[in-house]
Write an enzyme that holds these catalytic residues in place. Structure first.
Site, short mmCIF file in Angstrom:
data_model
loop_
_atom_site.label_atom_id
_atom_site.label_comp_id
_atom_site.label_asym_id
_atom_site.label_seq_id
_atom_site.Cartn_x
_atom_site.Cartn_y
_atom_site.Cartn_z
N LYS A 63 40.57 74.34 13.25
CA LYS A 63 39.31 74.29 14.02
C LYS A 63 38.59 72.95 13.79
O LYS A 63 38.17 72.30 14.73
CB LYS A 63 38.38 75.43 13.61
CG LYS A 63 38.95 76.82 13.85
CD LYS A 63 37.95 77.91 13.47
CE LYS A 63 37.58 77.96 12.00
NZ LYS A 63 38.70 78.31 11.10
N ARG A 70 39.04 85.02 2.16
CA ARG A 70 38.53 84.52 3.44
C ARG A 70 39.34 85.10 4.60
O ARG A 70 38.79 85.47 5.63
CB ARG A 70 38.58 82.98 3.47
CG ARG A 70 37.46 82.36 2.66
CD ARG A 70 37.80 80.97 2.17
NE ARG A 70 37.95 80.00 3.23
CZ ARG A 70 38.59 78.85 3.09
NH1 ARG A 70 39.17 78.52 1.94
NH2 ARG A 70 38.68 78.01 4.08
P1 AP5 Z 1 41.34 72.36 9.28
O1 AP5 Z 1 41.15 71.64 10.57
O2 AP5 Z 1 40.50 71.92 8.14
O3 AP5 Z 1 41.24 73.96 9.52
P2 AP5 Z 1 40.02 74.92 9.78
O4 AP5 Z 1 40.45 75.93 10.79
O5 AP5 Z 1 38.77 74.12 10.10
O6 AP5 Z 1 39.95 75.65 8.38
P3 AP5 Z 1 38.76 75.87 7.35
O7 AP5 Z 1 39.38 76.38 6.09
O8 AP5 Z 1 37.93 74.63 7.22
O9 AP5 Z 1 37.95 76.97 8.04
P4 AP5 Z 1 36.99 77.92 7.34
O10 AP5 Z 1 36.55 78.69 8.49
O11 AP5 Z 1 37.48 78.68 6.21
O12 AP5 Z 1 35.94 76.93 6.62
P5 AP5 Z 1 34.51 76.41 7.02
O13 AP5 Z 1 34.37 75.07 6.48
O14 AP5 Z 1 34.24 76.62 8.47
O15 AP5 Z 1 42.89 72.28 8.89
C1 AP5 Z 1 43.37 72.87 7.69
C2 AP5 Z 1 44.49 72.00 7.08
O16 AP5 Z 1 45.64 72.05 7.95
C3 AP5 Z 1 44.11 70.51 6.96
O17 AP5 Z 1 44.70 69.99 5.81
C4 AP5 Z 1 44.74 69.85 8.22
O18 AP5 Z 1 45.07 68.52 7.97
C5 AP5 Z 1 45.97 70.74 8.46
N1 AP5 Z 1 46.28 70.93 9.88
C6 AP5 Z 1 45.41 71.07 10.91
N2 AP5 Z 1 46.06 71.24 12.08
C7 AP5 Z 1 47.40 71.22 11.77
C8 AP5 Z 1 48.59 71.37 12.56
N3 AP5 Z 1 48.55 71.56 13.89
N4 AP5 Z 1 49.78 71.31 11.91
C9 AP5 Z 1 49.84 71.12 10.58
N5 AP5 Z 1 48.75 70.95 9.78
C10 AP5 Z 1 47.53 71.02 10.37
O19 AP5 Z 1 33.58 77.44 6.24
C11 AP5 Z 1 33.53 77.43 4.82
C12 AP5 Z 1 32.69 78.60 4.34
O20 AP5 Z 1 31.33 78.46 4.79
C13 AP5 Z 1 33.11 80.00 4.82
O21 AP5 Z 1 34.17 80.55 4.06
C14 AP5 Z 1 31.79 80.77 4.65
O22 AP5 Z 1 31.56 81.08 3.31
C15 AP5 Z 1 30.76 79.74 5.09
N6 AP5 Z 1 30.51 79.82 6.53
C16 AP5 Z 1 30.80 78.88 7.48
N7 AP5 Z 1 30.48 79.32 8.70
C17 AP5 Z 1 29.97 80.57 8.54
C18 AP5 Z 1 29.50 81.56 9.43
N8 AP5 Z 1 29.47 81.35 10.77
N9 AP5 Z 1 29.07 82.74 8.91
C19 AP5 Z 1 29.07 82.98 7.60
N10 AP5 Z 1 29.54 82.09 6.68
C20 AP5 Z 1 29.98 80.90 7.15
#
Ligand code: AP5
Length: 220
Positions: free
Chosen positions: A16, A170
């Site tokens: 994402k 998660r």
């Molecule tokens: P990346 O692009 O970083 O993936 P992502 O889907 O953004 O994953 P996240 O782990 O960041 O999502 P998340 O929802 O857990 O965390 P967030 O920061 O939003 O890619 C992942 C890896 O794969 C990277 O190394 C990348 O290089 C690689 N990659 C990407 N595409 C690829 C491909 N096509 N092929 C191969 N490799 C690839 O949230 C963190 C925390 O904040 C949550 O756990 C929660 O506690 C809190 N939070 C955030 N939003 C909310 C909400 N709306 N409500 C409540 N709590 C919230």
């Protein structure tokens, strides 16, 4: 013309954040990640940052009210007047209902990957503590030199919530609380295969957003 609000949706590690950056550049719209907003608050040790740190590092979701409050404030900024790319919000039906008070989602892009792939990607995700660039030790993009940022040449770091136990928690929360949004947004959702190269995923997303823009123009 109504605001273009694209929501990137999918399990942890589906890409994402990676895709939201690419799409927001293509559309010239701000990329809004609630995860990034929380991490910034934690880095700056604000009252909000201290309040949510334990929750986030343990792989739990922050409360709907706190998260929506943060998002509402951010999307009220002038730079969101033509629209924005949402990354990681909403994650519960309640959050989607709250969002309806201040914005109408145009399209939801669901990036699908398996749990196995999610765990593999997240355990090997690294970031540069200086410029924020995201790398992956096993998938893509890989750093040119072992565990060093290509640009800043400093040692890459790992997010506290990418520890395996937190990742599994998660994912469990995702299946229980976030997946029901697939039905909630059934008229707006488009599914994209996330287990392709970053470029191919980006092309598929660009095609579906291009179709949406065309339809909006025809409707005017
Ligand atoms: P990346 O692009 O970083 O993936 P992502 O889907 O953004 O994953 P996240 O782990 O960041 O999502 P998340 O929802 O857990 O965390 P967030 O920061 O939003 O890619 C992942 C890896 O794969 C990277 O190394 C990348 O290089 C690689 N990659 C990407 N595409 C690829 C491909 N096509 N092929 C191969 N490799 C690839 O949230 C963190 C925390 O904040 C949550 O756990 C929660 O506690 C809190 N939070 C955030 N939003 C909310 C909400 N709306 N409500 C409540 N709590 C919230």
């Amino acid at each position: 013309m109504s605001r273009l609000i694209i929501c990137l949706f999918g399990p942890q590690g589906s890409g994402k954040g990676t895709q939201a950056k690419i799409l927001s550049q293509k559309l010239n719209l701000p990329h809004i990640s609630t995860g990034e907003l929380f991490r910034l608050a934690m880095e700056n040790k604000t009252a909000l940052g201290k309040q949510v740190e334990e929750t986030i590092n343990g792989g739990q979701l922050v409360s709907d009210e706190i998260t929506f409050g943060l998002l509402k404030e951010r999307v009220a900024n002038l730079d969101c007047s033509e629209g924005f790319v949402l990354d990681g919000y909403p994650r519960t039906i309640k959050q989607a209902e709250l969002l309806n008070q201040c914005a109408t989602v145009s399209k939801v892009i669901f990036i699908e990957i398996s749990d196995e792939e999610a765990v593999k990607r997240l355990s090997s995700r690294r970031h540069c503590p200086q410029c924020g660039a995201i790398y992956n030790l096993y998938t893509a993009p890989k750093p040119a030199e072992d565990e060093l940022c290509d640009r800043c040449k400093i040692k890459l770091a790992q997010r506290a919530d990418d520890a395996e136990e937190s990742v599994r928690e998660r994912l469990r929360r995702y299946h229980a609380e976030t997946e029901p949004l697939i039905d909630y947004y059934q008229d707006k959702i488009v599914k994209i295969n996330g287990e392709q190269t970053i470029e191919r995923v980006a092309d598929d997303i660009a095609k579906s957003v291009g179709m949406l823009q065309l339809n909006q123009m025809l409707e005017q």
